[in-house]
Every structure is written in structure tokens, then in C-alpha cells.
Design a protein around this motif. Structure first.
Motif, PDB file in Angstrom:
ATOM      1  N   GLU A 126       0.829  -1.213   0.000  1.00  0.00           N
ATOM      2  CA  GLU A 126       0.000   0.000   0.000  1.00  0.00           C
ATOM      3  C   GLU A 126       0.860   1.257   0.000  1.00  0.00           C
ATOM      4  O   GLU A 126       0.531   2.234  -0.666  1.00  0.00           O
ATOM      5  N   ARG A 127       1.959   1.241   0.733  1.00  0.00           N
ATOM      6  CA  ARG A 127       2.859   2.395   0.734  1.00  0.00           C
ATOM      7  C   ARG A 127       3.459   2.615  -0.651  1.00  0.00           C
ATOM      8  O   ARG A 127       3.601   3.753  -1.096  1.00  0.00           O
ATOM      9  N   MET A 128       3.826   1.520  -1.317  1.00  0.00           N
ATOM     10  CA  MET A 128       4.380   1.636  -2.667  1.00  0.00           C
ATOM     11  C   MET A 128       3.317   2.155  -3.631  1.00  0.00           C
ATOM     12  O   MET A 128       3.610   2.972  -4.508  1.00  0.00           O
ATOM     13  N   LYS A 129       2.085   1.676  -3.480  1.00  0.00           N
ATOM     14  CA  LYS A 129       0.999   2.155  -4.335  1.00  0.00           C
ATOM     15  C   LYS A 129       0.803   3.652  -4.135  1.00  0.00           C
ATOM     16  O   LYS A 129       0.604   4.397  -5.089  1.00  0.00           O
ATOM     17  N   LYS A 130       0.878   4.105  -2.897  1.00  0.00           N
ATOM     18  CA  LYS A 130       0.700   5.522  -2.609  1.00  0.00           C
ATOM     19  C   LYS A 130       1.865   6.333  -3.185  1.00  0.00           C
ATOM     20  O   LYS A 130       1.666   7.405  -3.761  1.00  0.00           O
ATOM     21  N   LYS A 131       3.080   5.807  -3.061  1.00  0.00           N
ATOM     22  CA  LYS A 131       4.270   6.496  -3.573  1.00  0.00           C
ATOM     23  C   LYS A 131       4.170   6.735  -5.077  1.00  0.00           C
ATOM     24  O   LYS A 131       4.549   7.786  -5.574  1.00  0.00           O
ATOM     25  N   TYR A 132       3.652   5.746  -5.818  1.00  0.00           N
ATOM     26  CA  TYR A 132       3.549   5.860  -7.271  1.00  0.00           C
ATOM     27  C   TYR A 132       2.150   6.248  -7.730  1.00  0.00           C
ATOM     28  O   TYR A 132       1.866   6.215  -8.921  1.00  0.00           O
ATOM     29  N   ASP A 133       1.278   6.608  -6.789  1.00  0.00           N
ATOM     30  CA  ASP A 133      -0.082   7.061  -7.077  1.00  0.00           C
ATOM     31  C   ASP A 133      -0.839   6.072  -7.957  1.00  0.00           C
ATOM     32  O   ASP A 133      -1.417   6.440  -8.977  1.00  0.00           O
ATOM     33  N   VAL A 134      -0.807   4.802  -7.560  1.00  0.00           N
ATOM     34  CA  VAL A 134      -1.612   3.784  -8.235  1.00  0.00           C
ATOM     35  C   VAL A 134      -2.657   3.294  -7.240  1.00  0.00           C
ATOM     36  O   VAL A 134      -2.350   2.996  -6.102  1.00  0.00           O
ATOM     37  N   LYS A 135      -3.898   3.255  -7.699  1.00  0.00           N
ATOM     38  CA  LYS A 135      -4.983   2.922  -6.789  1.00  0.00           C
ATOM     39  C   LYS A 135      -5.734   1.669  -7.199  1.00  0.00           C
ATOM     40  O   LYS A 135      -6.248   0.953  -6.360  1.00  0.00           O
ATOM     41  N   THR A 136      -5.828   1.427  -8.483  1.00  0.00           N
ATOM     42  CA  THR A 136      -6.633   0.305  -8.965  1.00  0.00           C
ATOM     43  C   THR A 136      -5.748  -0.774  -9.570  1.00  0.00           C
ATOM     44  O   THR A 136      -4.576  -0.543  -9.876  1.00  0.00           O
ATOM     45  N   TYR A 137      -6.336  -1.932  -9.761  1.00  0.00           N
ATOM     46  CA  TYR A 137      -5.604  -3.058 -10.329  1.00  0.00           C
ATOM     47  C   TYR A 137      -5.059  -2.722 -11.708  1.00  0.00           C
ATOM     48  O   TYR A 137      -3.913  -3.035 -12.030  1.00  0.00           O
ATOM     49  N   MET A 138      -5.849  -2.053 -12.531  1.00  0.00           N
ATOM     50  CA  MET A 138      -5.420  -1.678 -13.886  1.00  0.00           C
ATOM     51  C   MET A 138      -4.227  -0.728 -13.818  1.00  0.00           C
ATOM     52  O   MET A 138      -3.277  -0.855 -14.596  1.00  0.00           O
ATOM     53  N   GLU A 139      -4.261   0.225 -12.887  1.00  0.00           N
ATOM     54  CA  GLU A 139      -3.134   1.144 -12.740  1.00  0.00           C
ATOM     55  C   GLU A 139      -1.874   0.397 -12.308  1.00  0.00           C
ATOM     56  O   GLU A 139      -0.773   0.707 -12.763  1.00  0.00           O
ATOM     57  N   ILE A 140      -2.030  -0.586 -11.427  1.00  0.00           N
ATOM     58  CA  ILE A 140      -0.883  -1.384 -10.989  1.00  0.00           C
ATOM     59  C   ILE A 140      -0.311  -2.155 -12.166  1.00  0.00           C
ATOM     60  O   ILE A 140       0.911  -2.191 -12.370  1.00  0.00           O
ATOM     61  N   LEU A 141      -1.183  -2.776 -12.965  1.00  0.00           N
ATOM     62  CA  LEU A 141      -0.706  -3.518 -14.136  1.00  0.00           C
ATOM     63  C   LEU A 141       0.039  -2.608 -15.106  1.00  0.00           C
ATOM     64  O   LEU A 141       1.102  -2.970 -15.615  1.00  0.00           O
ATOM     65  N   ASN A 142      -0.517  -1.431 -15.370  1.00  0.00           N
ATOM     66  CA  ASN A 142       0.149  -0.490 -16.274  1.00  0.00           C
ATOM     67  C   ASN A 142       1.471  -0.016 -15.689  1.00  0.00           C
ATOM     68  O   ASN A 142       2.452   0.138 -16.415  1.00  0.00           O
ATOM     69  N   PHE A 143       1.512   0.207 -14.373  1.00  0.00           N
ATOM     70  CA  PHE A 143       2.757   0.602 -13.714  1.00  0.00           C
ATOM     71  C   PHE A 143       3.813  -0.480 -13.906  1.00  0.00           C
ATOM     72  O   PHE A 143       4.958  -0.206 -14.222  1.00  0.00           O
ATOM     73  N   MET A 144       3.404  -1.742 -13.729  1.00  0.00           N
ATOM     74  CA  MET A 144       4.353  -2.848 -13.847  1.00  0.00           C
ATOM     75  C   MET A 144       4.814  -3.060 -15.282  1.00  0.00           C
ATOM     76  O   MET A 144       5.902  -3.570 -15.517  1.00  0.00           O
ATOM     77  N   LYS A 145       3.992  -2.662 -16.256  1.00  0.00           N
ATOM     78  CA  LYS A 145       4.379  -2.771 -17.667  1.00  0.00           C
ATOM     79  C   LYS A 145       5.040  -1.487 -18.151  1.00  0.00           C
ATOM     80  O   LYS A 145       5.434  -1.393 -19.298  1.00  0.00           O
ATOM     81  N   ASP A 146       5.132  -0.481 -17.255  1.00  0.00           N
ATOM     82  CA  ASP A 146       5.702   0.825 -17.583  1.00  0.00           C
ATOM     83  C   ASP A 146       4.949   1.478 -18.734  1.00  0.00           C
ATOM     84  O   ASP A 146       5.535   1.978 -19.682  1.00  0.00           O
ATOM     85  N   GLU A 147       3.603   1.446 -18.651  1.00  0.00           N
ATOM     86  CA  GLU A 147       2.756   2.047 -19.668  1.00  0.00           C
ATOM     87  C   GLU A 147       1.858   3.109 -19.038  1.00  0.00           C
ATOM     88  O   GLU A 147       1.529   3.022 -17.858  1.00  0.00           O
ATOM     89  N   GLU A 148       1.459   4.076 -19.817  1.00  0.00           N
ATOM     90  CA  GLU A 148       0.524   5.107 -19.378  1.00  0.00           C
ATOM     91  C   GLU A 148      -0.901   4.680 -19.709  1.00  0.00           C
ATOM     92  O   GLU A 148      -1.141   4.011 -20.710  1.00  0.00           O
ATOM     93  N   MET A 149      -1.853   5.095 -18.892  1.00  0.00           N
ATOM     94  CA  MET A 149      -3.258   4.806 -19.155  1.00  0.00           C
ATOM     95  C   MET A 149      -3.841   5.899 -20.044  1.00  0.00           C
ATOM     96  O   MET A 149      -3.475   7.060 -19.928  1.00  0.00           O
ATOM     97  N   THR A 150      -4.780   5.499 -20.901  1.00  0.00           N
ATOM     98  CA  THR A 150      -5.469   6.473 -21.742  1.00  0.00           C
ATOM     99  C   THR A 150      -6.478   7.228 -20.877  1.00  0.00           C
ATOM    100  O   THR A 150      -6.876   6.747 -19.812  1.00  0.00           O
TER     101      THR A 150
END
Length: 186
Positions: free
Chosen positions: A125-149
Motif C-alpha cells: 500500500e505504501r508503494m501504491k501511494k508512492k507511485y499514485d496507483v490505486k486500482t488493479y489496472m493502474e498497478i498492471l500499467n505501472f508494472m508494464k511501464d505504460e501510461e493509461m489512456t
């Protein structure tokens, strides 16, 4: 500038092939190709050899990729913590029968497993907050180093509102079920 681009640029300035550079650094040509395409990064020893060969500082060679390397390390750390979290919860459930066999003494193993799982969950949760990811899709995009539309962001924002209502209800139901299981074991 990324290290892959730096390597290509310096290799062309020195007018050396990938195979020639591979011999200098004591790796395969495929490894140099992977570095230049960004599929992998040189290890520290290789970076030092490259820095000496290209006659540039190590800092100049890797300047653009430091943040990328940090993010790669964070992604690996998040994956490990997620595994620890799931493993801790599975171990907690698997050790619940010990409570019936050994009473309160048997509750130590499930409690320790739960504490480990919760510590990992808090770290995630701390890592999610640090990188401002809140949802599963945002986490997946973060891990793939992609931006969301923008459309994906809007959909995820809507889901997040629903989750804020449903998650506490689900947690309460799950807590009730676990409490029932523990109480029936005594």
C-alpha cells in the motif's frame, strides 16, 4: 537519454560493431544487442568496462536510466511483497486447525502468518501511494511501464468509487466468516 541510446551513440562514435563491443566487455553479441534494445541492462562490471572503453564517466553513461532502474527494482519488490502477502494469508488459513488441537497456543502460527501478510500488505500500500496507483489496472500499467489512456483513467475512477463502498462490506463479510470458522473450532 536511456542507456540503450547511450550505448548505440558511443558505439557508433567509436565505430565498433556489437560483436566488437561484446569482445571488449566479455559478453555475447546478443547481450550487447539486448542492452541496445532496452531488453536488459548491463551489470556493474560491464558498465565500468563500457565507461572506460567509451572514455565517459559512469554517471554520464547511465544518467537517463537511473529512474528506470529504480522503478524496475520497485516492481520486483512489489511482486515479492504481493507473494508474501498471499502466502501469509494462505498459511494463516492452513494453520487455523492448530487452534482446535492446541487451543490458544495453536493460535500463534495463524497469528504470526497474519502479521507477516499484513506487514507485506502495508508495504504494498505504501508503494501504491508512492507511485499514485490505486486500482488493479493502474498497478498492471505501472508494472508494464505504460501510461493509461484518458478513457481508461475515467473508467478506473468510476470503479474506485464503487470499490470504496463494496470493499468495506466485503471485508466485514469475510471477517464474519473467519470469526465463525474460528469460533466453531473451539
Amino acid at each position: 537519454m536511456k542507456i540503450s541510446e547511450q550505448l548505440k551513440k558511443h558505439r557508433k562514435v567509436k565505430q565498433i560493431s556489437q560483436e566488437g563491443l561484446a569482445e571488449v566487455v566479455h559478453v555475447s553479441r546478443q547481450t550487447v544487442s539486448n542492452w541496445e534494445t532496452g531488453r536488459s541492462y548491463p551489470d556493474l562490471q560491464s558498465l565500468l568496462l563500457l565507461s572506460d572503453y567509451f572514455e565517459v564517466s559512469l554517471d554520464e553513461l547511465v544518467r537517463g536510466d537511473v529512474s528506470m532502474m529504480k522503478k524496475t527494482v520497485e516492481i520486483r519488490k512489489m511482486n515479492i511483497l504481493a507473494g508474501v502477502m498471499v502466502g501469509g494469508f494462505v498459511l494463516m488459513i492452513a494453520t487455523l486447525p492448530l487452534v482446535r488441537s492446541f487451543g490458544w497456543l495453536g493460535a500463534i502460527a495463524p497469528a504470526v502468518s497474519w502479521i507477516i501478510a499484513m506487514a507485506a500488505a502495508i508495504a504494498v500500500e505504501r508503494m501504491k501511494k508512492k507511485y499514485d496507483v490505486k486500482t488493479y489496472m493502474e498497478i498492471l500499467n505501472f508494472m508494464k511501464d505504460e501510461e493509461m489512456t484518458p478513457a481508461q483513467k475515467a473508467a478506473e475512477k468510476k470503479k474506485l468509487k464503487q470499490q470504496r463502498i463494496l470493499l468495506p462490506i466485503g471485508a466485514a463479510v469475510l471477517t464474519g466468516i473467519l470469526a465463525y470458522i474460528v469460533l466453531t473450532l473451539f
